[in-house]
Enzyme design. Structure first.
Site, PDB file in Angstrom:
ATOM      1  N   SER A 179       2.536  15.516 -39.657  1.00 49.83           N
ATOM      2  CA  SER A 179       2.441  14.781 -38.580  1.00 49.83           C
ATOM      3  C   SER A 179       2.531  15.723 -37.164  1.00 49.83           C
ATOM      4  O   SER A 179       1.907  16.579 -37.064  1.00 49.83           O
ATOM      5  CB  SER A 179       3.538  13.589 -38.620  1.00 49.83           C
ATOM      6  OG  SER A 179       3.585  12.641 -37.745  1.00 49.83           O
ATOM      7  N   ARG A 229      11.533   2.377 -32.751  1.00 46.69           N
ATOM      8  CA  ARG A 229      11.482   2.614 -34.440  1.00 46.69           C
ATOM      9  C   ARG A 229      10.756   1.701 -35.391  1.00 46.69           C
ATOM     10  O   ARG A 229      10.183   1.988 -36.299  1.00 46.69           O
ATOM     11  CB  ARG A 229      12.838   2.759 -34.961  1.00 46.69           C
ATOM     12  CG  ARG A 229      13.077   3.611 -36.377  1.00 46.69           C
ATOM     13  CD  ARG A 229      12.343   4.822 -36.510  1.00 46.69           C
ATOM     14  NE  ARG A 229      12.362   5.484 -37.706  1.00 46.69           N
ATOM     15  CZ  ARG A 229      12.163   6.537 -38.138  1.00 46.69           C
ATOM     16  NH1 ARG A 229      11.520   7.307 -37.319  1.00 46.69           N
ATOM     17  NH2 ARG A 229      12.678   7.173 -39.091  1.00 46.69           N
ATOM     18  N   HIS A 260       0.802   6.851 -43.885  1.00 48.59           N
ATOM     19  CA  HIS A 260       1.155   7.902 -43.300  1.00 48.59           C
ATOM     20  C   HIS A 260       2.251   8.768 -43.909  1.00 48.59           C
ATOM     21  O   HIS A 260       2.166   9.909 -44.221  1.00 48.59           O
ATOM     22  CB  HIS A 260       1.406   7.823 -41.791  1.00 48.59           C
ATOM     23  CG  HIS A 260       1.666   9.215 -40.779  1.00 48.59           C
ATOM     24  ND1 HIS A 260       0.888   9.985 -40.634  1.00 48.59           N
ATOM     25  CD2 HIS A 260       2.749   9.648 -40.290  1.00 48.59           C
ATOM     26  CE1 HIS A 260       1.183  11.244 -40.103  1.00 48.59           C
ATOM     27  NE2 HIS A 260       2.557  10.738 -39.844  1.00 48.59           N
ATOM     28  N   ASP A 261       3.197   7.962 -44.328  1.00 49.37           N
ATOM     29  CA  ASP A 261       4.255   8.609 -44.975  1.00 49.37           C
ATOM     30  C   ASP A 261       4.018   9.259 -46.419  1.00 49.37           C
ATOM     31  O   ASP A 261       4.928   9.658 -46.922  1.00 49.37           O
ATOM     32  CB  ASP A 261       5.440   7.783 -44.939  1.00 49.37           C
ATOM     33  CG  ASP A 261       6.246   7.627 -43.622  1.00 49.37           C
ATOM     34  OD1 ASP A 261       6.172   8.618 -42.925  1.00 49.37           O
ATOM     35  OD2 ASP A 261       7.309   6.770 -43.678  1.00 49.37           O
ATOM     36  N   ASP A 264      -3.873   6.305 -44.469  1.00 50.64           N
ATOM     37  CA  ASP A 264      -3.121   6.724 -42.938  1.00 50.64           C
ATOM     38  C   ASP A 264      -3.750   5.823 -41.951  1.00 50.64           C
ATOM     39  O   ASP A 264      -5.131   6.178 -41.601  1.00 50.64           O
ATOM     40  CB  ASP A 264      -3.144   8.238 -42.776  1.00 50.64           C
ATOM     41  CG  ASP A 264      -2.150   8.593 -41.596  1.00 50.64           C
ATOM     42  OD1 ASP A 264      -1.675   7.589 -40.712  1.00 50.64           O
ATOM     43  OD2 ASP A 264      -1.796   9.850 -41.493  1.00 50.64           O
TER      44      ASP A 264
END
Length: 344
Positions: free
Chosen positions: A133, A201, A320-321, A291
């Site tokens: 990232s 967030r 993505h994580d 992702d």
């Protein structure tokens, strides 16, 4: 606790001059006498320098980042609240917190500052730089330090921050800026725009996962199985929003998302594809099939145009994580590549 090195003077790309610049870092292993066994780890948006904690199992004796072999360094980026100069640092000229007045840095600036840190640690060359990232953005900027960097492992990132990613960041910044407690970024300590930061967030957490991940983990279940209770997925987002508020600063979040928007390896260097072709180090590009933030096509583009590139694809459905969750798979790809590079 991270260690701190103070750089007496540092100039940003913008021409802004900073004085007495703290740079925080964590390190594992020992630098060899030649100063050539360093590995640089770039961290993501809200991470700190404790890469051994958030990349559990990847750093240590015998691990993929083997501390019996490598001197592993994770420096903190400009703008982060975890020790490097940021909006929560004090301006040595005034003694006051920088707040929104800290001159805006770029990814390129933060890598230049990290190079100054490594020089002071005695590092003469780097075995490879690795990160996902925002950390991957740093890795790609390291490519332009020539023979100083012998290999690159960017994960879940493209060569430029896309309009799609900038849009996500802009929406998150607006959530913070439109919170009445924002006050132009001049809020007092302990009085930050908590609601706006929590909502930012929550938005980000959606972008870090995938639809199939949310479906398999939460489906349409509610807390305690009660028909009128909050959906579990909603509870998850609120939890992560509130958790970030307790450990992060809103000015830093705005600053860092703008820093990420600056990411473009071709800026000032030439035409994008030609700039990618100029990268000469061996590169392991790791993409994530699920992702939705940095889509696999961006990593395929890097692999197509960087001459000595290998593309590895993580196929897990976490989004993505994935690079923070499936560390065994990630480590396998890295070991395969490093063993091949070592044998050449």
């Amino acid at each position: 606790m991270p260690r701190i090195v103070v750089i007496p003077s540092f100039m940003l790309e913008s021409g802004a001059q900073l004085r007495d610049v703290p740079v925080a870092y964590s390190a594992w292993g020992r630098l060899n006498e030649e100063g050539t066994n360093a590995v640089v780890v770039g961290h993501s948006l809200t991470s700190d320098t404790d890469a051994a904690g958030w990349w559990r199992g990847c750093i240590g004796p015998g691990a993929v980042l083997d501390t019996d072999r490598y001197f592993v360094v994770c420096p903190n980026v400009i703008g982060s609240p975890y020790g490097t100069i940021s909006p929560v640092s004090r301006d040595p000229e005034t003694g006051k917190l920088y707040g929104p007045d800290l001159p805006q840095a770029t990814v390129r600036d933060t890598v230049a500052l990290h190079k100054a840190l490594l020089d002071r640690l005695g590092v003469r060359s780097v075995a490879f730089a690795i990160g996902g990232s925002m950390g991957g953005m740093q890795v790609l900027e390291w490519a332009f330090y020539g023979d100083y960097i012998r290999g690159l492992i960017p994960i879940g990132v493209g060569g430029e921050h896309s309009a799609w990613c900038i849009a996500w960041s802009e929406a998150q910044r607006e959530a913070i800026i439109r919170d009445p407690a924002w006050k132009g970024g001049r809020y007092l300590p302990g009085q930050q725009p908590s609601d706006g930061l929590a909502i930012a967030r929550m938005m980000a957490m959606i972008s870090y996962r995938s639809a199939s991940s949310f479906r398999s983990r939460f489906h349409r279940t509610r807390r305690n199985g009660q028909a009128d209770a909050m959906f579990n997925v909603s509870s998850y987002l609120h939890h992560h929003g509130n958790k970030l508020v307790r450990r992060f600063d809103a000015n830093c979040y705005v600053y860092l998302t703008r820093l990420m928007d600056s990411h473009d390896v071709a800026r000032g260097r030439g035409e994008y594809r030609e700039v990618l072709k100029s990268i000469r180090q061996p590169v392991l590009i790791i993409g994530i099939e699920s992702d939705l933030l940095y889509t696999l096509g961006e990593q395929e583009e890097l692999a197509t145009h960087i001459p000595n590139a290998t593309l590895a694809v993580m196929k897990e459905a976490h989004g993505h994580d994935t690079f923070l969750i499936e560390v065994d798979t990630l480590a396998w790809h890295i070991r395969e590549w490093t063993s091949r590079i070592d044998s050449q």
